[in-house]
Design an enzyme around this catalytic site. Sequence first.
Site, mmCIF file in Angstrom:
data_model
loop_
_atom_site.group_PDB
_atom_site.id
_atom_site.type_symbol
_atom_site.label_atom_id
_atom_site.label_comp_id
_atom_site.label_asym_id
_atom_site.label_seq_id
_atom_site.Cartn_x
_atom_site.Cartn_y
_atom_site.Cartn_z
ATOM 1 N N HIS A 79 0.825 -1.226 0.000
ATOM 2 C CA HIS A 79 0.000 0.000 0.000
ATOM 3 C C HIS A 79 0.855 1.272 0.000
ATOM 4 O O HIS A 79 0.307 2.378 -0.167
ATOM 5 C CB HIS A 79 -0.917 0.045 1.225
ATOM 6 C CG HIS A 79 -1.920 -1.071 1.279
ATOM 7 N ND1 HIS A 79 -2.796 -1.331 0.248
ATOM 8 C CD2 HIS A 79 -2.184 -2.003 2.245
ATOM 9 C CE1 HIS A 79 -3.547 -2.384 0.589
ATOM 10 N NE2 HIS A 79 -3.197 -2.801 1.777
ATOM 11 N N ASP A 116 -2.306 -10.799 -2.201
ATOM 12 C CA ASP A 116 -2.832 -10.301 -0.923
ATOM 13 C C ASP A 116 -4.317 -9.976 -1.112
ATOM 14 O O ASP A 116 -4.732 -9.582 -2.202
ATOM 15 C CB ASP A 116 -2.052 -9.049 -0.513
ATOM 16 C CG ASP A 116 -2.441 -8.524 0.861
ATOM 17 O OD1 ASP A 116 -1.709 -8.806 1.816
ATOM 18 O OD2 ASP A 116 -3.474 -7.834 0.964
ATOM 19 N N HIS A 118 -5.996 -7.554 -0.214
ATOM 20 C CA HIS A 118 -6.234 -6.140 -0.509
ATOM 21 C C HIS A 118 -5.555 -5.746 -1.826
ATOM 22 O O HIS A 118 -4.506 -6.292 -2.171
ATOM 23 C CB HIS A 118 -5.671 -5.268 0.621
ATOM 24 C CG HIS A 118 -6.239 -5.600 1.972
ATOM 25 N ND1 HIS A 118 -5.570 -6.413 2.874
ATOM 26 C CD2 HIS A 118 -7.395 -5.235 2.550
ATOM 27 C CE1 HIS A 118 -6.317 -6.526 3.971
ATOM 28 N NE2 HIS A 118 -7.427 -5.827 3.804
ATOM 29 N N ASP A 198 -3.837 -12.971 3.781
ATOM 30 C CA ASP A 198 -5.063 -12.525 4.435
ATOM 31 C C ASP A 198 -6.324 -12.877 3.647
ATOM 32 O O ASP A 198 -7.425 -12.555 4.081
ATOM 33 C CB ASP A 198 -5.013 -11.020 4.757
ATOM 34 C CG ASP A 198 -4.362 -10.193 3.673
ATOM 35 O OD1 ASP A 198 -4.116 -10.725 2.573
ATOM 36 O OD2 ASP A 198 -4.100 -9.002 3.915
#
Length: 255
Positions: A79, A116, A118, A198
């Site tokens: 991120h 991931d 996200h 995740d």
Amino acid sequence: MLLEAFEVLEGTPASREQLERCHAPGYLDQLESLEVPTMLDHDTVASETSYEAALLAAGCALAAVDRGGFALVRPPGHHALPARAMGFCLVNNVAVAARYALAELGLGRVAIVDWDVHHGNGTQDIFWDDPSVFFASLHQWPFYPGTGGPGEENETTVNVPLPAGSGDEDYLLAFDERVAPAVRGFEPELLLVSAGFDAHVDDPLAGMRVTAGGFRELARRSAALAPRVAAVLEGGYDPRTLPALVGAAVEGFRE
Ligand SMILES: [Zn+2]
């Protein structure tokens, strides 16, 4: 717990010059000068030791490229934007590794696959206008950070938003139909994986249903896309399951 589960080599810090291939000098100055715990965004805290930790994490990502290894690092990176921390991420480790491979190892094309849960918005942002790096992300959507939705792509960016509840079959189908052909067409000399865990069925932060076997298969199929592969840890927030999930991915990369 994670480091005890594997034979590990300690990394050495990345250099300032290596970080500046992806990050603004003023932002790195800000990280380096922190003297007390500071909120850099609403869920990203950093303190006087964070800059050193970030240099070490990025350095491990470079070592993973050199050795074909897996950088088991915190903080994560995908991120992190050129001039801003975000979502627990300070320095974009996988992006620093990609630019290292281009600038110091003489490679011409690097691909990054990000599984991931996200969207890897920071990585996408850094390479959006860079034709030498291909970026493909599979992620829960709509979900944090909000980017990576349908149609958000260009010649070297592929986003595969998946609905909450997606499991192994959904991920592998999306990988085979959307990610693999696009990455193969790019003919990368090195594949880097932003390996978050995740999307696991037991992860407390998200709503996907991937199993250890699914991560193993994602790793195996990723490794088949380029002559060299290396991985960098991103998310994964259940410390009881993380060692076995990383282990499954390591097996997949080796198959
Ligand atoms: Zn994540």
